[in-house]
Motif scaffolding. Sequence first.
Motif, PDB file in Angstrom:
ATOM      1  N   ILE A  59       0.862  -1.180   0.000  1.00  9.78           N
ATOM      2  CA  ILE A  59       0.000   0.000   0.000  1.00  9.78           C
ATOM      3  C   ILE A  59       0.900   1.231   0.000  1.00  9.78           C
ATOM      4  CG2 ILE A  59      -1.850   1.237   1.168  1.00  9.78           C
ATOM      5  CD1 ILE A  59      -2.655  -1.527   0.124  1.00  9.78           C
ATOM      6  N   VAL A  60       0.792   2.055  -1.027  1.00 11.55           N
ATOM      7  CA  VAL A  60       1.738   3.164  -1.193  1.00 11.55           C
ATOM      8  C   VAL A  60       1.311   4.430  -0.462  1.00 11.55           C
ATOM      9  CG1 VAL A  60       2.425   2.285  -3.447  1.00 11.55           C
ATOM     10  CG2 VAL A  60       0.642   4.028  -3.309  1.00 11.55           C
ATOM     11  N   GLY A  61       0.048   4.535  -0.137  1.00 12.62           N
ATOM     12  CA  GLY A  61      -0.446   5.763   0.477  1.00 12.62           C
ATOM     13  C   GLY A  61      -0.044   5.887   1.931  1.00 12.62           C
ATOM     14  N   SER A  62      -0.315   7.048   2.469  1.00 15.79           N
ATOM     15  CA  SER A  62      -0.076   7.302   3.882  1.00 15.79           C
ATOM     16  C   SER A  62      -1.341   7.905   4.473  1.00 15.79           C
ATOM     17  CB  SER A  62       1.105   8.256   4.071  1.00 15.79           C
ATOM     18  OG  SER A  62       0.859   9.488   3.414  1.00 15.79           O
ATOM     19  N   GLY A  63      -1.415   7.941   5.763  1.00 15.95           N
ATOM     20  CA  GLY A  63      -2.612   8.484   6.389  1.00 15.95           C
ATOM     21  C   GLY A  63      -3.615   7.391   6.704  1.00 15.95           C
ATOM     22  N   GLU A  64      -4.651   7.770   7.404  1.00 12.83           N
ATOM     23  CA  GLU A  64      -5.614   6.791   7.896  1.00 12.83           C
ATOM     24  C   GLU A  64      -6.434   6.135   6.788  1.00 12.83           C
ATOM     25  OE1 GLU A  64      -7.871   9.001  10.744  1.00 12.83           O
ATOM     26  OE2 GLU A  64      -6.564   8.409  12.399  1.00 12.83           O
ATOM     27  N   ASN A  65      -6.637   6.851   5.684  1.00 14.26           N
ATOM     28  CA  ASN A  65      -7.520   6.319   4.642  1.00 14.26           C
ATOM     29  C   ASN A  65      -6.775   5.546   3.559  1.00 14.26           C
ATOM     30  OD1 ASN A  65      -6.218   8.413   3.415  1.00 14.26           O
ATOM     31  ND2 ASN A  65      -8.031   9.295   2.453  1.00 14.26           N
ATOM     32  N   LYS A  66      -5.527   5.193   3.808  1.00 18.80           N
ATOM     33  CA  LYS A  66      -4.698   4.578   2.773  1.00 18.80           C
ATOM     34  C   LYS A  66      -5.177   3.197   2.350  1.00 18.80           C
ATOM     35  CE  LYS A  66      -1.319   2.527   5.969  1.00 18.80           C
ATOM     36  NZ  LYS A  66       0.103   2.479   6.356  1.00 18.80           N
ATOM     37  N   GLU A  67      -6.000   2.548   3.156  1.00 17.75           N
ATOM     38  CA  GLU A  67      -6.416   1.181   2.832  1.00 17.75           C
ATOM     39  C   GLU A  67      -7.596   1.113   1.869  1.00 17.75           C
ATOM     40  OE1 GLU A  67      -8.738  -0.869   6.109  1.00 17.75           O
ATOM     41  OE2 GLU A  67      -7.871   0.802   7.245  1.00 17.75           O
ATOM     42  N   PHE A  68      -8.113   2.288   1.460  1.00 21.07           N
ATOM     43  CA  PHE A  68      -9.278   2.304   0.586  1.00 21.07           C
ATOM     44  C   PHE A  68      -8.973   2.980  -0.752  1.00 21.07           C
ATOM     45  CE2 PHE A  68     -11.110   2.703   4.970  1.00 21.07           C
ATOM     46  CZ  PHE A  68     -11.550   1.390   5.055  1.00 21.07           C
ATOM     47  N   CYS A  69      -9.656   2.522  -1.797  1.00 18.69           N
ATOM     48  CA  CYS A  69      -9.540   3.134  -3.118  1.00 18.69           C
ATOM     49  C   CYS A  69     -10.037   4.572  -3.055  1.00 18.69           C
ATOM     50  CB  CYS A  69     -10.362   2.338  -4.127  1.00 18.69           C
ATOM     51  SG  CYS A  69     -10.439   3.067  -5.782  1.00 18.69           S
ATOM     52  N   LEU A  70      -9.242   5.497  -3.549  1.00 19.58           N
ATOM     53  CA  LEU A  70      -9.606   6.912  -3.480  1.00 19.58           C
ATOM     54  C   LEU A  70     -10.780   7.254  -4.390  1.00 19.58           C
ATOM     55  CD1 LEU A  70      -6.054   8.525  -3.428  1.00 19.58           C
ATOM     56  CD2 LEU A  70      -7.655   8.339  -1.525  1.00 19.58           C
ATOM     57  N   ASN A  71     -11.038   6.413  -5.368  1.00 22.28           N
ATOM     58  CA  ASN A  71     -12.111   6.706  -6.323  1.00 22.28           C
ATOM     59  C   ASN A  71     -13.458   6.138  -5.895  1.00 22.28           C
ATOM     60  OD1 ASN A  71     -12.886   7.750  -9.070  1.00 22.28           O
ATOM     61  ND2 ASN A  71     -13.438   5.608  -9.339  1.00 22.28           N
ATOM     62  N   CYS A  72     -13.462   4.900  -5.407  1.00 22.16           N
ATOM     63  CA  CYS A  72     -14.739   4.254  -5.080  1.00 22.16           C
ATOM     64  C   CYS A  72     -14.868   3.856  -3.619  1.00 22.16           C
ATOM     65  CB  CYS A  72     -14.956   3.025  -5.961  1.00 22.16           C
ATOM     66  SG  CYS A  72     -13.876   1.630  -5.539  1.00 22.16           S
ATOM     67  N   GLU A  98     -17.977  17.007   4.338  1.00 23.26           N
ATOM     68  CA  GLU A  98     -16.796  17.458   5.069  1.00 23.26           C
ATOM     69  C   GLU A  98     -15.533  16.701   4.661  1.00 23.26           C
ATOM     70  OE1 GLU A  98     -17.712  17.021   9.171  1.00 23.26           O
ATOM     71  OE2 GLU A  98     -19.207  18.638   9.196  1.00 23.26           O
ATOM     72  N   PHE A  99     -15.683  15.670   3.832  1.00 18.13           N
ATOM     73  CA  PHE A  99     -14.551  14.825   3.476  1.00 18.13           C
ATOM     74  C   PHE A  99     -14.163  15.024   2.017  1.00 18.13           C
ATOM     75  CE2 PHE A  99     -16.899  12.992   6.951  1.00 18.13           C
ATOM     76  CZ  PHE A  99     -15.897  12.726   7.879  1.00 18.13           C
ATOM     77  N   ARG A 100     -12.856  14.996   1.750  1.00 21.89           N
ATOM     78  CA  ARG A 100     -12.365  15.302   0.402  1.00 21.89           C
ATOM     79  C   ARG A 100     -12.543  14.145  -0.573  1.00 21.89           C
ATOM     80  NH1 ARG A 100      -7.918  14.448   3.579  1.00 21.89           N
ATOM     81  NH2 ARG A 100      -6.389  12.905   2.879  1.00 21.89           N
ATOM     82  N   ASN A 101     -12.687  12.935  -0.063  1.00 20.54           N
ATOM     83  CA  ASN A 101     -12.936  11.789  -0.934  1.00 20.54           C
ATOM     84  C   ASN A 101     -13.646  10.702  -0.142  1.00 20.54           C
ATOM     85  OD1 ASN A 101     -10.834  10.245   0.450  1.00 20.54           O
ATOM     86  ND2 ASN A 101      -9.367  11.464  -0.725  1.00 20.54           N
ATOM     87  N   ILE A 102     -14.144   9.705  -0.852  1.00 24.11           N
ATOM     88  CA  ILE A 102     -14.917   8.647  -0.203  1.00 24.11           C
ATOM     89  C   ILE A 102     -14.055   7.799   0.726  1.00 24.11           C
ATOM     90  CG2 ILE A 102     -14.620   7.009  -2.105  1.00 24.11           C
ATOM     91  CD1 ILE A 102     -17.502   6.058  -1.563  1.00 24.11           C
ATOM     92  N   ALA A 103     -12.760   7.707   0.432  1.00 22.73           N
ATOM     93  CA  ALA A 103     -11.864   6.942   1.296  1.00 22.73           C
ATOM     94  C   ALA A 103     -11.760   7.587   2.681  1.00 22.73           C
ATOM     95  CB  ALA A 103     -10.481   6.833   0.654  1.00 22.73           C
ATOM     96  N   SER A 104     -11.672   8.915   2.709  1.00 24.34           N
ATOM     97  CA  SER A 104     -11.612   9.632   3.992  1.00 24.34           C
ATOM     98  C   SER A 104     -12.914   9.464   4.766  1.00 24.34           C
ATOM     99  CB  SER A 104     -11.340  11.118   3.747  1.00 24.34           C
ATOM    100  OG  SER A 104     -10.103  11.313   3.111  1.00 24.34           O
ATOM    101  N   LEU A 105     -14.022   9.531   4.042  1.00 23.46           N
ATOM    102  CA  LEU A 105     -15.325   9.321   4.677  1.00 23.46           C
ATOM    103  C   LEU A 105     -15.406   7.922   5.280  1.00 23.46           C
ATOM    104  CD1 LEU A 105     -18.341   9.877   5.256  1.00 23.46           C
ATOM    105  CD2 LEU A 105     -18.818   9.180   2.895  1.00 23.46           C
ATOM    106  N   LYS A 106     -14.970   6.944   4.527  1.00 24.20           N
ATOM    107  CA  LYS A 106     -15.063   5.558   4.983  1.00 24.20           C
ATOM    108  C   LYS A 106     -14.192   5.319   6.218  1.00 24.20           C
ATOM    109  CE  LYS A 106     -15.008   0.846   3.113  1.00 24.20           C
ATOM    110  NZ  LYS A 106     -14.719   0.020   1.921  1.00 24.20           N
ATOM    111  N   GLU A 107     -13.020   5.934   6.242  1.00 29.00           N
ATOM    112  CA  GLU A 107     -12.147   5.797   7.409  1.00 29.00           C
ATOM    113  C   GLU A 107     -12.819   6.389   8.644  1.00 29.00           C
ATOM    114  OE1 GLU A 107      -9.275   4.735   9.882  1.00 29.00           O
ATOM    115  OE2 GLU A 107      -9.373   4.138   7.768  1.00 29.00           O
ATOM    116  N   ASN A 108     -13.507   7.507   8.468  1.00 30.91           N
ATOM    117  CA  ASN A 108     -14.217   8.121   9.593  1.00 30.91           C
ATOM    118  C   ASN A 108     -15.366   7.237  10.070  1.00 30.91           C
ATOM    119  OD1 ASN A 108     -14.867  10.576  11.312  1.00 30.91           O
ATOM    120  ND2 ASN A 108     -16.777  10.386  10.159  1.00 30.91           N
ATOM    121  N   LEU A 109     -16.029   6.581   9.130  1.00 29.17           N
ATOM    122  CA  LEU A 109     -17.149   5.704   9.490  1.00 29.17           C
ATOM    123  C   LEU A 109     -16.688   4.545  10.373  1.00 29.17           C
ATOM    124  CD1 LEU A 109     -19.074   5.556   6.083  1.00 29.17           C
ATOM    125  CD2 LEU A 109     -19.771   6.762   8.162  1.00 29.17           C
TER     126      LEU A 109
END
Length: 346
Positions: A31-44, A182-193
């Motif tokens: 997984i190349v991303g960083s941050g809490e939402n890195k485990e989710f696809c940024l698009n879907c 309030e979230f910039r992408n669905i991955a950030s939203l999902k991490e918050n959920l």
Amino acid sequence: MISRLFFIVVLSTLAFGAQMFQSVEPSKATIVGSGENKEFCLNCGMSLTKFYKTNHVHLDKQYCSLHCLYESTKGNLPQIAQVVDTKNLNLIDAYSAFYVVGSKVKGTMSVNSKYAFANEDDAKEFQIQNGGTIMNFQKAFDEAKKDFINDKKMIKAKKEGGMYAKGKTVYETKCQKTNAKEFRNIASLKENLKKICDIQNDGELQAVALYLWDNPKINEQKQSSKIVVPKNEKCPVCGMYVDKHPNWAAVIEDENLYFDGVKDMMKYILKEKKAFEKVFVSDYYKLKKIDAKAAFYVIGSDVYGPMGNELIPFETKNEAITFAKDHNGKMIVTFKEIDEKLLEEL
């Protein structure tokens, strides 16, 4: 003791066998991303490890599938990209990969599956077992382009066929309230959920994320009589910022593409040679969103759009006639009558 051990082994085997082909254990995924939402696809928003074998990486952003990469780049072939080697699970250069497209193995976000291999022999072995056609990244990207509209329909049908309803139920019974905007992408939203919902499985989490992320957009489109142009959205034909000229906006909703006028939109449609279904333009007088295929267009008038001479759209023919008389319009045409020759003469 032996029977107990045998039971554990069998149970583990069954669990592994039930796992989707695309899935891997998190420890085996890169997984190349960083941050809490890195485990989710940024698009879907889907789990990257759950669909790992079809993951793609572009500009340090990771996507679950070639479909999502295509959508995130708005159909522009990326110059640099990586893909997961289906056999060895490493990230490899997409341009050196061998893709097997259209095998019987289920795909990700697409009916037409696309799996990549670092080694051509591995691709051939997979092809022998599962069918499909071997091709390079550019051709696989072209296949994603061909599949895009039908895949979007398939995804939409799944969402509306039960996913949204499931998400609504789970959200209302297991989650604290939140605002998706309030979230910039669905991955950030999902991490918050994950933090505010009493949910143990990714399926329910994804359903809630989609329900919250998609429905506000759906409602906004229904409530708005105008084409709502996202901020800093660029016309894919001329590169101009469409939100600077919202009264001239046109949109192909099938691919979520916005244009600064009918002329550029028609250039795109004629070049792509696709039968887009959801195509809308802005009525010149009312500034309302109207069906491009049912509209009437005045050409050769003394009214200019952001890109100069323009096809001026109207909801009714009478309005087009009135405008043509007032502004020296030379001709009124329908959507089907617009061709490359007409555009060249503008």
